[in-house]
Design a protein around this motif. Structure first.
Motif, PDB file in Angstrom:
ATOM      1  N   LEU A 663       0.820  -1.214   0.000  1.00  0.00           N
ATOM      2  CA  LEU A 663       0.000   0.000   0.000  1.00  0.00           C
ATOM      3  C   LEU A 663       0.854   1.265   0.000  1.00  0.00           C
ATOM      4  O   LEU A 663       1.787   1.399   0.810  1.00  0.00           O
ATOM      5  N   ASP A 664       0.562   2.203  -0.869  1.00  0.00           N
ATOM      6  CA  ASP A 664       1.207   3.516  -0.924  1.00  0.00           C
ATOM      7  C   ASP A 664       0.401   4.466  -0.045  1.00  0.00           C
ATOM      8  O   ASP A 664      -0.643   4.980  -0.451  1.00  0.00           O
ATOM      9  N   GLY A 665       0.861   4.692   1.176  1.00  0.00           N
ATOM     10  CA  GLY A 665       0.124   5.498   2.141  1.00  0.00           C
ATOM     11  C   GLY A 665      -0.042   6.940   1.711  1.00  0.00           C
ATOM     12  O   GLY A 665      -1.085   7.560   1.977  1.00  0.00           O
ATOM     13  N   MET A 666       0.951   7.512   1.063  1.00  0.00           N
ATOM     14  CA  MET A 666       0.853   8.905   0.630  1.00  0.00           C
ATOM     15  C   MET A 666      -0.258   9.074  -0.407  1.00  0.00           C
ATOM     16  O   MET A 666      -1.042  10.019  -0.359  1.00  0.00           O
ATOM     17  N   LYS A 667      -0.337   8.142  -1.335  1.00  0.00           N
ATOM     18  CA  LYS A 667      -1.362   8.229  -2.375  1.00  0.00           C
ATOM     19  C   LYS A 667      -2.761   8.070  -1.777  1.00  0.00           C
ATOM     20  O   LYS A 667      -3.679   8.826  -2.103  1.00  0.00           O
ATOM     21  N   LEU A 668      -2.922   7.095  -0.873  1.00  0.00           N
ATOM     22  CA  LEU A 668      -4.231   6.860  -0.275  1.00  0.00           C
ATOM     23  C   LEU A 668      -4.651   8.027   0.622  1.00  0.00           C
ATOM     24  O   LEU A 668      -5.796   8.485   0.575  1.00  0.00           O
ATOM     25  N   ALA A 669      -3.726   8.527   1.444  1.00  0.00           N
ATOM     26  CA  ALA A 669      -4.053   9.651   2.336  1.00  0.00           C
ATOM     27  C   ALA A 669      -4.473  10.880   1.535  1.00  0.00           C
ATOM     28  O   ALA A 669      -5.412  11.599   1.917  1.00  0.00           O
ATOM     29  N   ARG A 670      -3.790  11.138   0.426  1.00  0.00           N
ATOM     30  CA  ARG A 670      -4.132  12.295  -0.401  1.00  0.00           C
ATOM     31  C   ARG A 670      -5.562  12.191  -0.924  1.00  0.00           C
ATOM     32  O   ARG A 670      -6.338  13.139  -0.855  1.00  0.00           O
ATOM     33  N   GLN A 671      -5.941  11.033  -1.426  1.00  0.00           N
ATOM     34  CA  GLN A 671      -7.280  10.863  -1.974  1.00  0.00           C
ATOM     35  C   GLN A 671      -8.353  10.918  -0.890  1.00  0.00           C
ATOM     36  O   GLN A 671      -9.431  11.478  -1.089  1.00  0.00           O
ATOM     37  N   LEU A 672      -8.062  10.350   0.274  1.00  0.00           N
ATOM     38  CA  LEU A 672      -9.031  10.378   1.370  1.00  0.00           C
ATOM     39  C   LEU A 672      -9.244  11.798   1.883  1.00  0.00           C
ATOM     40  O   LEU A 672     -10.374  12.198   2.181  1.00  0.00           O
ATOM     41  N   VAL A 721     -12.712   4.453   2.389  1.00  0.00           N
ATOM     42  CA  VAL A 721     -11.411   3.780   2.285  1.00  0.00           C
ATOM     43  C   VAL A 721     -11.502   2.625   1.292  1.00  0.00           C
ATOM     44  O   VAL A 721     -10.635   2.462   0.423  1.00  0.00           O
ATOM     45  N   ALA A 722     -12.578   1.833   1.405  1.00  0.00           N
ATOM     46  CA  ALA A 722     -12.758   0.708   0.486  1.00  0.00           C
ATOM     47  C   ALA A 722     -12.871   1.196  -0.957  1.00  0.00           C
ATOM     48  O   ALA A 722     -12.287   0.604  -1.884  1.00  0.00           O
ATOM     49  N   HIS A 723     -13.614   2.269  -1.156  1.00  0.00           N
ATOM     50  CA  HIS A 723     -13.777   2.831  -2.507  1.00  0.00           C
ATOM     51  C   HIS A 723     -12.437   3.268  -3.096  1.00  0.00           C
ATOM     52  O   HIS A 723     -12.113   2.952  -4.249  1.00  0.00           O
ATOM     53  N   GLN A 724     -11.649   3.971  -2.283  1.00  0.00           N
ATOM     54  CA  GLN A 724     -10.355   4.457  -2.776  1.00  0.00           C
ATOM     55  C   GLN A 724      -9.377   3.306  -3.006  1.00  0.00           C
ATOM     56  O   GLN A 724      -8.598   3.331  -3.966  1.00  0.00           O
ATOM     57  N   LEU A 725      -9.407   2.312  -2.139  1.00  0.00           N
ATOM     58  CA  LEU A 725      -8.546   1.139  -2.356  1.00  0.00           C
ATOM     59  C   LEU A 725      -8.893   0.454  -3.669  1.00  0.00           C
ATOM     60  O   LEU A 725      -8.006   0.008  -4.406  1.00  0.00           O
ATOM     61  N   VAL A 751     -19.191  -1.995  -4.113  1.00  0.00           N
ATOM     62  CA  VAL A 751     -17.796  -1.665  -3.773  1.00  0.00           C
ATOM     63  C   VAL A 751     -16.858  -2.261  -4.817  1.00  0.00           C
ATOM     64  O   VAL A 751     -15.957  -1.582  -5.328  1.00  0.00           O
ATOM     65  N   VAL A 752     -17.055  -3.509  -5.133  1.00  0.00           N
ATOM     66  CA  VAL A 752     -16.201  -4.184  -6.114  1.00  0.00           C
ATOM     67  C   VAL A 752     -16.316  -3.517  -7.485  1.00  0.00           C
ATOM     68  O   VAL A 752     -15.337  -3.427  -8.230  1.00  0.00           O
ATOM     69  N   ALA A 753     -17.498  -2.997  -7.809  1.00  0.00           N
ATOM     70  CA  ALA A 753     -17.717  -2.340  -9.095  1.00  0.00           C
ATOM     71  C   ALA A 753     -17.175  -0.919  -9.131  1.00  0.00           C
ATOM     72  O   ALA A 753     -17.246  -0.257 -10.172  1.00  0.00           O
ATOM     73  N   GLY A 754     -16.649  -0.422  -7.993  1.00  0.00           N
ATOM     74  CA  GLY A 754     -16.077   0.914  -7.956  1.00  0.00           C
ATOM     75  C   GLY A 754     -17.086   2.033  -7.817  1.00  0.00           C
ATOM     76  O   GLY A 754     -16.772   3.192  -8.120  1.00  0.00           O
ATOM     77  N   LYS A 755     -18.297   1.729  -7.355  1.00  0.00           N
ATOM     78  CA  LYS A 755     -19.312   2.754  -7.174  1.00  0.00           C
ATOM     79  C   LYS A 755     -18.874   3.764  -6.111  1.00  0.00           C
ATOM     80  O   LYS A 755     -18.118   3.441  -5.191  1.00  0.00           O
TER      81      LYS A 755
END
Length: 781
Positions: A663-672, A721-725, A751-755
């Motif tokens: 997991l790239d924490g910087m990328k995920l934190a930015r989007q969240l 978080v699930a959506h961004q992952l 969630v799996v479909a990216g909604k």
């Protein structure tokens, strides 16, 4: 047709008509000067300027404005004229107005929700259950909830030609309508849906929406100038609208479809006055009650006026809703502003957080239908809100009263104060662990063992064992060293008390601290034990404890029927907002356990309390639930634990961060952070768990920081978080087992479909609304 201004809650507006009988002296809210309740009279005086500009621009011929604050009328004034043609008649504060679409929430939705309370209508029921003729052309699955929230797949307005042959034929043509779009996928404001809701009311009660609402809503509140089909006296002071059939409409419904239906319809036809509407608004602010009359339960009012994400808007059940905190809120958190508007130039806006309501009534369609008041009404609402002294709000409405804080007594404390009356002479088995403590820190085991004429014979322990320190898949039986009593494990060979372990007992007592999430297994242990007690003819007694993350807010998808398991015992949402005692009452009734149940209630606990407001000592309920902060995160972040993420087990702060080697924490934190979630921020981190998943491996991750607990939404955060992952790491994040705790196939698929999260939330709002009704029956506080 969408409402974007807090005060201009004016989508497509249409209304309803009055009762012919008018009683004298209806109860009114008291009038006071603004200064008496901490409002700025000079700011309120700006309303004069705004309305006068509207009159000068011919936005309407006249208007009545009423502002209510803290249960009192602080501003009431008439402007201009209620009629220009055929002769000028001045506007007065007691003018009767055609409410147009205010009919929808005030008459129709309120009546429907009364029937929901009574169990005569279910929100999740298909409309065809009540109107069998409607189940044609693909409409068989449209629900009552979808009609109330304008997502039932129906056309906004069917052709006026459908009404030319009378009301009976008009309804037949409505039943035969084809779908306009797929139900549940869009928000399309529609009058047709509320015409059908009025038909449901008639079929269920045998009364028209006019008859039912008059008898059960308006008359109990003393709203004797509100209803359908106003009589001669009220017609005489009604605001004139437009011409129809060579006459001016005065006290006659303006909406052409409601007119063809005899003046009584679910979407339009109501008439009222400013002061009558003030009574209704005050009742809604006070949990459905006014002057001793209760038209709705407090929980029902909350359910009606909370925001349900529908397409890109928020809808209540019949109401337009706008959150005070964020346009992205989707779960059941309190303090939302709500209101509605009407085509003829009327609107009402109610803000529970400020104890404020604003009523703007005009006949903007007189004389030629060209007037426009939406923006004007919005500016008046803004002025009213700005006139409040914010210090008075903070001083008068603390989260928890000082007298209640730090004084909560748990069930064992209450039982002890009552000298163990409920257990006298009984041979009991006790289901408990290390959280079973009195307010002064003494264990429930010790208290009951020492109590005279109480015969404690056996102990039972849940997951994590009697001492709450084990994090293993199976736990064996043991013996309590202090009392010498045998401890039967309910997390070993069996998760239900066996007949042998219950032999010789009269009752089972349950005393364990829950955490407020559906998949926390202590409540499943309680449910299993209730069933075992019923089979053996034993009494079941719950010593209640607080919900540590408050008993007001509940959120997330409701468990699918058929998906029940030890981590999903009953069809409740992820965050349930109930105490264990209340859950026991629900389980006993809805699961038809029918055990002889008694709940020893808490004292001094308020539903809005978090655990740190109770004065009780925090004891880690399980090895990885180490503080209240983690409990607040748990319903949403705990959902992610069944995927290939570490949720912080094996670190000092489980559930306060997530991570994985990939997991790239910087990328995920930015989007969240860009998602704008209320009450939380996200910080990229690295950590190495010492045990559990990814033990000894360096994980990139994100740390969660709560900035405002009162608006933070754990489940929404977990879904985001699930959506961004899913968007950022579609190949690395494994979702195969995500539904194990989520427990809702439609949400899992989305969630799996990216909604998006609003799209995901829309999938479960209907069942969540129905849960509100179910839940209300079992609440003790």
């Amino acid at each position: 047709m969408k409402c974007h201004s807090l005060m201009a809650i004016c989508c497509l507006f249409l209304f309803i008509d009055l009762p012919s009988a008018v009683a004298a002296d209806p109860p009114r809210l008291p009038r006071v000067k603004p200064k008496a309740v901490g409002m700025d009279a000079r700011r309120l005086a700006m309303i004069d300027f705004v309305v006068q500009r509207g009159l000068d621009r011919k936005s309407m011929p006249g208007a009545v404005v009423l502002v209510g604050y803290q249960g009192k009328v602080v501003f009431l004034k008439a402007y201009g004229d209620r009629q220009l043609q055929p002769e000028r008649v001045p506007m007065t504060t007691d003018t009767v107005f055609d409410m147009a679409s205010l009919t929808k929430p005030i008459a129709t939705a309120t009546s429907v929700m009364q029937l929901v309370e009574q169990g005569k209508i279910k929100l999740t029921d298909p409309v065809s259950k009540y109107i069998p003729e409607f189940a044609v052309n693909g409409k068989q699955d449209i629900t009552v909830y979808q009609l109330l929230t304008h997502q039932g797949g129906l056309i906004p307005d069917n052709s006026i030609k459908d009404y030319r042959d009378g009301a009976k034929k008009a309804m037949e043509r409505i039943y035969a309508l084809k779908l306009y779009y797929k139900p549940g996928t869009r928000f399309v404001y529609t009058d047709v849906g509320f015409i059908l809701l009025a038909d449901i009311i008639k079929r269920v009660t045998g009364q028209s929406v006019h008859e039912y609402s008059s008898k059960n809503v308006f008359q109990p509140l003393g709203m004797n100038e509100t209803g359908y089909l106003p009589g001669p006296k009220l017609k005489k002071r009604a605001a004139t609208t437009q011409q129809r059939e060579d006459r001016w409409m005065q006290g006659e419904v303006h909406d052409p479809r409601a007119y063809r239906l005899g003046g009584v319809a679910g979407h339009a036809g109501l008439f009222s006055t400013a002061e009558d509407l003030a009574v209704y608004a005050q009742a809604m602010l006070k949990g459905g009650s006014y002057a001793g009359a209760q038209i709705l339960k407090p929980e029902t009012v909350k359910m009606m006026t909370r925001g349900y994400p529908v397409d890109d808007v928020k809808r209540g059940l019949g109401w337009d809703v706008l959150s005070r905190y964020s346009s992205n809120r989707g779960d059941f958190l309190s303090k939302q502003a709500f209101g509605h508007g009407g085509f003829t130039g009327t609107s009402i806006w109610i803000d529970p957080a400020q104890d404020l309501f604003v009523i703007f009534l005009s006949n903007r369609v007189h004389p030629d239908g060209k007037g426009s008041v939406n923006s004007l009404a919005g500016r008046i609402g803004t002025i009213a809100a700005a006139a409040i002294d914010q210090r008075s709000i903070q001083q008068s409405t603390p989260a928890v009263a000082a007298s209640d804080a730090l004084s909560v007594l748990t069930g064992i404390d209450v039982l002890r104060e009552n000298q163990f009356k409920s257990l006298k002479g009984l041979k009991i088995g006790l289901i408990t662990n290390h959280t079973g403590l009195s307010r002064d820190g003494k264990s429930t085991v010790e208290i009951l063992h020492e109590a005279s004429d109480v015969h404690l014979r056996t102990l039972f322990s849940p997951e994590h064992g009697f001492a709450g320190k084990l994090d293993v898949s199976k736990i064996g039986d043991s013996t309590d060293q202090k009392t010498g009593l045998k401890i039967f494990s309910l997390y070993g060979k069996t998760r239900t008390p066996t007949p042998e372990s219950l032999r010789g007992l009269d009752a089972i007592v349950f005393d364990i601290q829950d955490i407020g999430a559906r998949f926390y297994t202590y409540i499943s242990t309680m449910g299993n034990a209730m069933q075992a007690a019923q089979k053996q003819g034993l009494k079941f007694i719950v010593l209640d404890r607080p919900n540590p993350i408050n008993g007001v807010d509940f959120a997330g998808p409701v468990l699918d029927d058929g998906a029940q398991s030890f981590v999903g015992y009953h069809r409740i949402p992820v965050r349930h907002g109930m105490t264990v005692g209340e859950l026991a009452r629900m389980f006993n009734s809805e699961m038809k356990i029918n055990v002889d149940l008694q709940v020893i209630p808490l004292q001094n606990w308020k539903r809005e309390m978090y655990f740190d407001e109770t004065g009780l000592t925090w004891v880690n309920p399980s090895p990885n639930m180490r503080n209240l902060n983690e409990a607040v995160f748990y319903p949403g972040i705990g959902l992610l634990e069944t995927t290939n993420l570490s949720v912080g087990r094996g670190t000092d702060t489980p559930f306060e961060w997530i991570g994985a080697p990939w997991l790239d924490g910087m990328k995920l934190a930015r989007q969240l952070n860009q998602a704008g979630l209320p009450g939380v921020r996200f910080v990229p981190v690295q950590f190495t768990p010492s045990s559990s998943k990814y033990s000894g491996e360096l994980c990139g991750g994100v740390n969660f920081i709560i900035t405002d607990r009162r608006v933070f939404q754990s489940v929404r955060t977990g879904l985001e978080v699930a959506h961004q992952l899913r968007l950022l790491f579609p190949d690395q994040w494994e979702t195969k087992h995500f539904n194990r705790l989520l427990g809702n196939q439609r949400v899992f698929d989305a969630v799996v479909a990216g909604k998006t999260v609003p799209q995901i939330q829309a999938l479960y709002q209907e069942n969540l609304a129905e849960f509100t009704v179910r839940r209300a029956k079992y609440l003790l506080y």
